[in-house]
Each structure stands twice: as structure tokens, then as C-alpha cells.
Design a protein around this motif. Sequence first.
Motif, PDB file in Angstrom:
ATOM      1  N   LEU A  87       0.932  12.867  16.137  1.00  0.00           N
ATOM      2  CA  LEU A  87       0.678  11.505  16.619  1.00  0.00           C
ATOM      3  C   LEU A  87       0.630  10.540  15.442  1.00  0.00           C
ATOM      4  O   LEU A  87       1.234   9.460  15.481  1.00  0.00           O
ATOM      5  CB  LEU A  87      -0.630  11.454  17.410  1.00  0.00           C
ATOM      6  N   PHE A  88      -0.088  10.899  14.398  1.00  0.00           N
ATOM      7  CA  PHE A  88      -0.134  10.044  13.205  1.00  0.00           C
ATOM      8  C   PHE A  88       1.251   9.914  12.582  1.00  0.00           C
ATOM      9  O   PHE A  88       1.667   8.823  12.172  1.00  0.00           O
ATOM     10  CB  PHE A  88      -1.125  10.615  12.188  1.00  0.00           C
ATOM     11  N   ILE A  89       1.981  11.013  12.531  1.00  0.00           N
ATOM     12  CA  ILE A  89       3.305  10.974  11.909  1.00  0.00           C
ATOM     13  C   ILE A  89       4.271  10.140  12.725  1.00  0.00           C
ATOM     14  O   ILE A  89       5.051   9.331  12.188  1.00  0.00           O
ATOM     15  CB  ILE A  89       3.830  12.415  11.733  1.00  0.00           C
ATOM     16  N   SER A  90       4.243  10.295  14.049  1.00  0.00           N
ATOM     17  CA  SER A  90       5.156   9.523  14.893  1.00  0.00           C
ATOM     18  C   SER A  90       4.839   8.039  14.850  1.00  0.00           C
ATOM     19  O   SER A  90       5.750   7.197  14.845  1.00  0.00           O
ATOM     20  CB  SER A  90       5.095  10.033  16.336  1.00  0.00           C
ATOM     21  N   VAL A  91       3.549   7.688  14.807  1.00  0.00           N
ATOM     22  CA  VAL A  91       3.175   6.269  14.670  1.00  0.00           C
ATOM     23  C   VAL A  91       3.697   5.712  13.357  1.00  0.00           C
ATOM     24  O   VAL A  91       4.202   4.584  13.294  1.00  0.00           O
ATOM     25  CB  VAL A  91       1.649   6.101  14.778  1.00  0.00           C
ATOM     26  N   ALA A  92       3.605   6.498  12.285  1.00  0.00           N
ATOM     27  CA  ALA A  92       4.112   6.052  10.985  1.00  0.00           C
ATOM     28  C   ALA A  92       5.606   5.756  11.055  1.00  0.00           C
ATOM     29  O   ALA A  92       6.078   4.734  10.546  1.00  0.00           O
ATOM     30  CB  ALA A  92       3.833   7.123   9.925  1.00  0.00           C
ATOM     31  N   LEU A  93       6.362   6.630  11.683  1.00  0.00           N
ATOM     32  CA  LEU A  93       7.803   6.419  11.774  1.00  0.00           C
ATOM     33  C   LEU A  93       8.142   5.233  12.668  1.00  0.00           C
ATOM     34  O   LEU A  93       9.137   4.552  12.444  1.00  0.00           O
ATOM     35  CB  LEU A  93       8.477   7.691  12.293  1.00  0.00           C
ATOM     36  N   MET A  94       7.321   4.985  13.682  1.00  0.00           N
ATOM     37  CA  MET A  94       7.531   3.800  14.520  1.00  0.00           C
ATOM     38  C   MET A  94       7.351   2.522  13.707  1.00  0.00           C
ATOM     39  O   MET A  94       8.105   1.558  13.846  1.00  0.00           O
ATOM     40  CB  MET A  94       6.564   3.800  15.705  1.00  0.00           C
ATOM     41  N   TYR A  95       6.330   2.491  12.878  1.00  0.00           N
ATOM     42  CA  TYR A  95       6.113   1.323  12.012  1.00  0.00           C
ATOM     43  C   TYR A  95       7.273   1.155  11.031  1.00  0.00           C
ATOM     44  O   TYR A  95       7.728   0.046  10.768  1.00  0.00           O
ATOM     45  CB  TYR A  95       4.806   1.475  11.222  1.00  0.00           C
ATOM     46  N   THR A 120       2.806  -9.297   5.717  1.00  0.00           N
ATOM     47  CA  THR A 120       2.387  -8.457   6.834  1.00  0.00           C
ATOM     48  C   THR A 120       3.439  -7.398   7.149  1.00  0.00           C
ATOM     49  O   THR A 120       3.130  -6.225   7.375  1.00  0.00           O
ATOM     50  CB  THR A 120       2.127  -9.313   8.081  1.00  0.00           C
ATOM     51  N   LEU A 121       4.708  -7.799   7.153  1.00  0.00           N
ATOM     52  CA  LEU A 121       5.789  -6.856   7.417  1.00  0.00           C
ATOM     53  C   LEU A 121       5.861  -5.776   6.332  1.00  0.00           C
ATOM     54  O   LEU A 121       6.131  -4.603   6.625  1.00  0.00           O
ATOM     55  CB  LEU A 121       7.128  -7.590   7.521  1.00  0.00           C
ATOM     56  N   LYS A 122       5.636  -6.167   5.104  1.00  0.00           N
ATOM     57  CA  LYS A 122       5.643  -5.181   4.016  1.00  0.00           C
ATOM     58  C   LYS A 122       4.528  -4.156   4.201  1.00  0.00           C
ATOM     59  O   LYS A 122       4.718  -2.963   3.938  1.00  0.00           O
ATOM     60  CB  LYS A 122       5.504  -5.884   2.666  1.00  0.00           C
ATOM     61  N   LEU A 123       3.359  -4.615   4.661  1.00  0.00           N
ATOM     62  CA  LEU A 123       2.267  -3.683   4.922  1.00  0.00           C
ATOM     63  C   LEU A 123       2.604  -2.759   6.087  1.00  0.00           C
ATOM     64  O   LEU A 123       2.348  -1.550   6.041  1.00  0.00           O
ATOM     65  CB  LEU A 123       0.978  -4.462   5.228  1.00  0.00           C
ATOM     66  N   LEU A 124       3.192  -3.333   7.139  1.00  0.00           N
ATOM     67  CA  LEU A 124       3.533  -2.542   8.322  1.00  0.00           C
ATOM     68  C   LEU A 124       4.638  -1.543   8.043  1.00  0.00           C
ATOM     69  O   LEU A 124       4.681  -0.447   8.614  1.00  0.00           O
ATOM     70  CB  LEU A 124       3.940  -3.466   9.476  1.00  0.00           C
ATOM     71  N   ILE A 125       5.572  -1.904   7.168  1.00  0.00           N
ATOM     72  CA  ILE A 125       6.713  -1.037   6.876  1.00  0.00           C
ATOM     73  C   ILE A 125       6.412  -0.072   5.733  1.00  0.00           C
ATOM     74  O   ILE A 125       6.950   1.038   5.693  1.00  0.00           O
ATOM     75  CB  ILE A 125       7.957  -1.886   6.545  1.00  0.00           C
ATOM     76  N   GLY A 126       5.525  -0.481   4.808  1.00  0.00           N
ATOM     77  CA  GLY A 126       5.288   0.323   3.614  1.00  0.00           C
ATOM     78  C   GLY A 126       3.954   1.037   3.582  1.00  0.00           C
ATOM     79  O   GLY A 126       3.884   2.262   3.718  1.00  0.00           O
ATOM     80  N   ALA A 127       2.870   0.283   3.427  1.00  0.00           N
ATOM     81  CA  ALA A 127       1.556   0.890   3.203  1.00  0.00           C
ATOM     82  C   ALA A 127       1.045   1.644   4.422  1.00  0.00           C
ATOM     83  O   ALA A 127       0.548   2.775   4.312  1.00  0.00           O
ATOM     84  CB  ALA A 127       0.555  -0.195   2.794  1.00  0.00           C
ATOM     85  N   ALA A 128       1.148   1.027   5.612  1.00  0.00           N
ATOM     86  CA  ALA A 128       0.611   1.661   6.822  1.00  0.00           C
ATOM     87  C   ALA A 128       1.291   2.996   7.128  1.00  0.00           C
ATOM     88  O   ALA A 128       0.603   3.990   7.393  1.00  0.00           O
ATOM     89  CB  ALA A 128       0.725   0.699   8.012  1.00  0.00           C
ATOM     90  N   PRO A 129       2.635   3.075   7.105  1.00  0.00           N
ATOM     91  CA  PRO A 129       3.265   4.373   7.386  1.00  0.00           C
ATOM     92  C   PRO A 129       2.870   5.472   6.406  1.00  0.00           C
ATOM     93  O   PRO A 129       2.655   6.618   6.813  1.00  0.00           O
ATOM     94  CB  PRO A 129       4.766   4.059   7.297  1.00  0.00           C
ATOM     95  N   VAL A 130       2.795   5.128   5.113  1.00  0.00           N
ATOM     96  CA  VAL A 130       2.413   6.131   4.119  1.00  0.00           C
ATOM     97  C   VAL A 130       1.004   6.648   4.407  1.00  0.00           C
ATOM     98  O   VAL A 130       0.744   7.860   4.339  1.00  0.00           O
ATOM     99  CB  VAL A 130       2.507   5.548   2.696  1.00  0.00           C
TER     100      VAL A 130
END
Length: 491
Positions: free
Chosen positions: A300-308, A450-460
Motif C-alpha cells: 500500500l505504501f509502495i503503490s501510493v508512492a508510485l501514484m504520486y 508542492t509538485l516537487k515534494l509530491l513527485i520527489g520527497a513524498a514517494p521516497v
Amino acid sequence: MSHYMHAIFVNEYMFLRSLLFYLCSQTHPEQKLSVCSKLCFAIGGAPNQVAGSATAFFLQIYLLDVAQINPFQASMVLFTGKAWGAVSDPIVGFFVTKSRWTKIGRLMPWMVGCTPFVVVSYFYLWFVPPFTNGRFIWYLGFYCLYQTLITCFHVPYSALTMFLSTDQRERDSATAYRMTMEVLGTLVGAAIQGQIVASAHTLKHCRHHNVSAGHLGNSSGTEIITTVSNFPLSSQKEVYMIAAGVIGGLFLICTVVMFLGVKERDDPYAPKTEKPIPFHKGFVLVMKHGPYLTLTAAFLFISVALMYCFKHALSPTLQMSAAVSIPFWQWFLQKFGKKTAAFCGITWIMPFTVMLVFIPNLVVAYVVAVSSGLSVAASLLLPWSMLPDVVDDFRLANRNSKGHEAIFYSFYVFFTKFAAGISLGVSTLCLEFAGYDTGACRQPQAVAYTLKLLIGAAPVAFIITGLMILLLYPISEDVRLQNKLALEELR
């Protein structure tokens, strides 16, 4: 005369099914599956992805431009339908567990029986009724009905993996065929729908001198694409109905192929004489089973990361890369084990995610999409390949349990949809708080960050969390082989 024609039809049907079973016959009298049988199984799941892709890309456009309901009503149709689809998964799982064995199996009647109704509901989802005032109710009702019926197909189809073979390698191979076909089905769905309805729309762009930066929402602005009709409304209605008819016909054909080419086997490990465990007790046992909870939480955590990561990515390129990569991961997990494959496959994406944030370039975006297809393939294949191992482990721990396989699959799908909804809602709220303007060609600087956080930091962060949970997953290759030997002794 009618009885004579009926007899001819029955004889031809039995001949065709016998012929396909012969062509898809197993190379081993026990559990080996032929390539033909695996292909027929995989083909059965493709239409779900074809239809899902078409609705994901085009339903909102259709509701606004062709059905002409207001944006709030369109949003309510999409949100309520998706929410109901998630809720219907455990409900359908309950009824599937109550199903009795028939001549064609326990799960197959669900898929064969609901397919015609799926096709009808899908067609009327793309039909404009003659009245205006009740269109919101029309589309809301048919979208929820479609979500319910497609769940009645998908839950037993997913659980069917357990009843193709008791050989773990054969089930893993069939899963790889299935996931490859489903990824290709997503591309085919968008392509079919897009090619048919493209003539009914043109695209209007807000152009900038630095378009590539729009992928990350940089201050130079994000490229906005809106659809503008260049066809009469009646012609737009017709092309959408043609597309719905084509996809509906594809659904029927693929289901027939699966039915003719796949043989569902009864559970050879379940007790034959003792009274089966009731559903509610089986549900409690499943939800207490440690390996299932660990596997579900990790992915679930991994799939959410890939969605972001890839909500705004180059989807066709990434999906094609994922489809090509699935056979590689199938070989890798057989060679080195599933847990090792999961760690290697998911970890691979992290440096490319960071690269996409710090090097906002179109060429880099394509490189990231192609490279990250490896991780997407692993995230698609591994959970569905590991779930049967969890079910086997559960069978050994609960010898009197029978018919609860659908609980594992239906609730895994439910949790995945729930996580997808949360990730979509959180990302939308974050962009709204940052000042995102849906009608503007240029976005504020805060949106870029915000997009950089959603695409970069949050998925990692999500990926690291998921991998840490996966460390606790107890079914290693040694345990899996021990379970295999123990189950063989029960037969």
C-alpha cells in the motif's frame, strides 16, 4: 427444426471447448500449465483494464462535453462510483465465498454470468439519454452499477489464480502472463477509445517557450490542455457509443476465450467432510494472519508512492516499459526469490525520482519513464505473485478453512483502491492550498515546490516505509518451499 439447430449448436460448442482444452492441455498430468492455458487466463483479465483505461482518460471529458452535466455533478459521478467500487469489493468477496462448486467451477460462473451485464452497463454509461433533468442520476446509477458488476468479475478472476494449479511456479508464471496482458490492456484501452473519439475533439494548448518545465509545474508555467468540440453533438454521441460497443465486444470475446481455455480446479487441500468455517470467522482469521497484513501494508505504501510519482508522468512510455519488464522480474523472482525481487525492483525507482525533480527536462523525463518502468513492473507483479504464497501459509495454519481465498483478494483490492483515493485527495488538497488555478496557463511558484515534494520527497518516504514493513514479511524462499512440501503431504 429448433431442436435440431439447438443440438447442432450444443455439439459445436462441446467440440470447440474440447479442442481448446486439448490445445491448452497440461504438459504434466498433475499441475503443469501450457502456454496456451496461461494466455487464455491472461486474456480474460485484459478487458477490465481496457475499459478502466478508457473511463479513466475519457469519462470526465465525455460527461462534461457530450453528456453536458455540470462539473460538480461530473465530479460526484466519478468520486461516488470509485468509492462504491471500493466498497463493493469486500461485499462481492463475501458472496463469492458462499458460492458452491458447479460443473464449470466455483468462480467461473461469476465471471461468465456477469460479463453480459458488464457489457450492457458499460454501453449505457456512454449513452446520452433523451431527457436532460435526470442525466446526473442516469450516469451515477450506471457508473455504480458498472463498478459493482466489474467487481463481480474481477474478484473471482483474481482468486482464480489459486485454482489454476497447486504448483507455485505455475501460478507465478500465470500471474506474470496476466500482469503483462493487463498492462498492455491499459494501453490498448486508451488507444482504442482515443482513436475512435479523437475526431470528435480538438486540443487547445497554452504554449510556452519552456514546455518541458511544465512537467514539474515550474514557474515558467504548466501546459494546460482543454478539449474543444469541432463536431456536432449528435456525431460526438455516436463515436462514443461506437467506442463503447467495440470495448464491450472485446470484453465478450476475451471472456469466451478464458472460459474455453481455462480449467478451474477444486481445492485439493480443503477438508472434504468437516463443516467449513463461517465467513465472519474466516474474515477474522484472515485479518489476523500476519503475512497478509505485512504484505498488504508494505505494498500500500509502495503503490501510493508510485501514484504520486507518475500521476503526471509519460504514462504510455512508462507502461510499455513496464510490460516489457514483467518477464524479466518473473525470471528474477524464480532465480533469487520474491522478497529479494521486491526490494531490488522497488529500490530502483528512487534515484530516478530524485533525478526527475532536480533535472526538469523532457529528455530526462522520458529516460526516467523508461527506467522506472522496471519498478512499476515489479510493483504490479510481486504482490499478486506473493498473495498465493500467503494463502498457502494461511491454509496450513487453518486446516479447516475452505473457500476464503476471495477474502484475501477482495480486501487487497479494497485497500489498494482506498489508498489510491486518499493519495489523490491529499495531492489535490496540497495543490489547492498552494494556489493551483485550473484555468490558468501559468501557476504560482508555490505550486512548483508542492509538485516537487509530491513527485520527489513524498514517494521516497513512502517507498522507504513500505520496504521497512516488507522486512517483516516472514515468508522467505525457505518458508515457501517448506509450505509447499507440507501442502503436498495434505493432498
